[in-house]
Design an enzyme around this catalytic site. Structure first.
Site, PDB file in Angstrom:
ATOM      1  N   HIS A   1       0.378  -0.696  -0.658  1.00 25.32           N
ATOM      2  CA  HIS A   1       0.343   0.173   0.100  1.00 25.32           C
ATOM      3  C   HIS A   1       0.889   1.581   0.009  1.00 25.32           C
ATOM      4  CE1 HIS A   1      -3.340  -2.264   0.452  1.00 25.32           C
ATOM      5  NE2 HIS A   1      -2.763  -2.916   1.938  1.00 25.32           N
TER       6      HIS A   1
ATOM      7  N   HIS B   1       5.578   7.156   6.323  1.00 23.39           N
ATOM      8  CA  HIS B   1       5.021   6.141   5.207  1.00 23.39           C
ATOM      9  C   HIS B   1       4.528   7.717   4.402  1.00 23.39           C
ATOM     10  CE1 HIS B   1       1.728   6.783   7.499  1.00 23.39           C
ATOM     11  NE2 HIS B   1       0.822   6.449   6.943  1.00 23.39           N
TER      12      HIS B   1
ATOM     13  N   HIS C   1       1.930   8.706   1.282  1.00 15.93           N
ATOM     14  CA  HIS C   1       0.682   8.998   0.300  1.00 15.93           C
ATOM     15  C   HIS C   1       1.038  10.009  -1.012  1.00 15.93           C
ATOM     16  CE1 HIS C   1      -1.101   7.069   3.399  1.00 15.93           C
ATOM     17  NE2 HIS C   1      -0.612   8.138   3.899  1.00 15.93           N
TER      18      HIS C   1
ATOM     19  N   HIS D   1       3.790  10.993   6.992  1.00 16.42           N
ATOM     20  CA  HIS D   1       3.218  10.248   7.963  1.00 16.42           C
ATOM     21  C   HIS D   1       3.827  10.011   8.422  1.00 16.42           C
ATOM     22  CE1 HIS D   1      -0.629   9.888   5.868  1.00 16.42           C
ATOM     23  NE2 HIS D   1      -1.029  11.481   6.141  1.00 16.42           N
TER      24      HIS D   1
ATOM     25  N   THR E   1      -6.020   5.978   9.000  1.00 15.73           N
ATOM     26  CA  THR E   1      -6.056   6.447   7.428  1.00 15.73           C
ATOM     27  C   THR E   1      -6.358   5.054   5.985  1.00 15.73           C
ATOM     28  OG1 THR E   1      -4.728   7.246   5.581  1.00 15.73           O
ATOM     29  CG2 THR E   1      -5.747   8.924   6.998  1.00 15.73           C
ATOM     30  N   THR E   2      -6.224   3.867   7.055  1.00 16.20           N
ATOM     31  CA  THR E   2      -6.889   2.891   6.112  1.00 16.20           C
ATOM     32  C   THR E   2      -7.035   1.422   7.353  1.00 16.20           C
ATOM     33  OG1 THR E   2      -3.971   1.971   7.036  1.00 16.20           O
ATOM     34  CG2 THR E   2      -3.775   2.956   4.781  1.00 16.20           C
TER      35      THR E   2
HETATM   36 ZN   LIG Z   1      -1.011   7.481   6.422  1.00 11.39          ZN
END
Ligand SMILES: [Zn+2]
Length: 261
Positions: free
Chosen positions: A94, A119, A121, A138, A212-213
């Site tokens: 992801h 990580h 996005h 993040h 957010t996942t």
């Molecule tokens: Zn994130």
């Protein structure tokens, strides 16, 4: 000795695919699959499995659009201390996750949160008055006692002169983990303080939100830094090439208070 005990506790909390599991931190093989598009995309996350129910029923979800007028002002300075760490990246299918050993902390209302990982996005997940940025980092901190998280969001914008971001240069100097389960490790150290310095930390928006996942657990104190940082288009493209679109659409505010400093 204290630190070792705390670290072991944090690891044991991360292991199960419980409501407190953090997707990008340590996705369990048992965690139900999700995607960023199609019939396992963000609009359906809450239906994939009962343990993902928060994605559709919780009223404090992330990300959000930050409106022009926010609810409150704050004078609180963010007590963040970063320590350098060796390059330790993994592609979890992801996102690209850089994990850290204990040593970096965020003290919030007297509680110490430890940096676990950051990580990325592409595009950004938070938007600002509807504006979407090309990338968002993040930095995920965790209170080992409660399991609650504090996450710092750093927005990126493209440097029109093509100047490279030095932190991203250091991070990607040995390449990115391109496919799911690929890793890139090296003794060379990176330091988040090179990206998120005191000036960056000086102004932010904060609000109560969620992962957010999936499982979208509503356990996150969010701190989105108001100043974007710059990187070259080529650097951002490197992450787009590896991760594709991995952002969740913005979620309803549902009357939450957003603080601004
Ligand atoms: Zn994130």
């Amino acid at each position: 000795m204290k630190r070792i005990v705390a670290a072991a506790f944090a690891v044991s909390l991360l292991a199960p695919a419980s409501a407190f599991a953090v997707g990008p931190v340590d996705p369990s093989a048992a965690a139900p699959h999700f995607e960023y598009s199609g019939d396992e995309g963000p609009f359906w996350w809450g239906e994939i499995d009962p343990i993902y129910a928060d994605c559709s029923v919780s009223l404090r979800q992330s990300p959000i659009d930050i409106p022009r007028e926010v609810s409150a002002r704050t004078r609180t300075n963010l007590a963040v201390t970063f320590a350098p760490g060796a390059i330790n990246m993994k592609n979890n299918g992801h996102t690209v996750v850089q994990s850290f050993s204990p040593g970096s902390t965020f003290v919030l209302e007297g509680v110490t949160y430890d940096l676990l990982q950051f990580h990325l996005h592409t595009t950004s997940e938070h938007t600002v008055q509807g504006r979407r940025y090309p990338m968002e980092l993040h930095a995920v901190f965790r209170d080992a006692v409660s399991g609650n998280l504090a996450v710092i969001g750093q927005l990126f914008e493209v440097d029109r002169r093509g100047t490279e971001n030095e932190f991203l240069h250091d991070l990607t100097q040995f390449g990115l983990p391109e496919k799911t389960d690929d890793t890139v490790t090296n003794a060379a150290e990176i330091d988040l303080a090179d990206l998120i310095d005191a000036k960056q930390l000086a102004t932010y928006w904060s609000y109560p939100g969620s992962l957010t996942t999936p499982p979208c657990s509503p356990i996150v104190s969010w701190f989105v830094l108001r100043k974007p940082v710059r990187a070259s288009q080529a650097q951002i493209q490197e992450f787009i090439d590896v991760m594709g679109n991995n952002y969740r659409p913005v979620q309803p505010l549902n009357g939450r208070t957003i603080e601004r400093k």
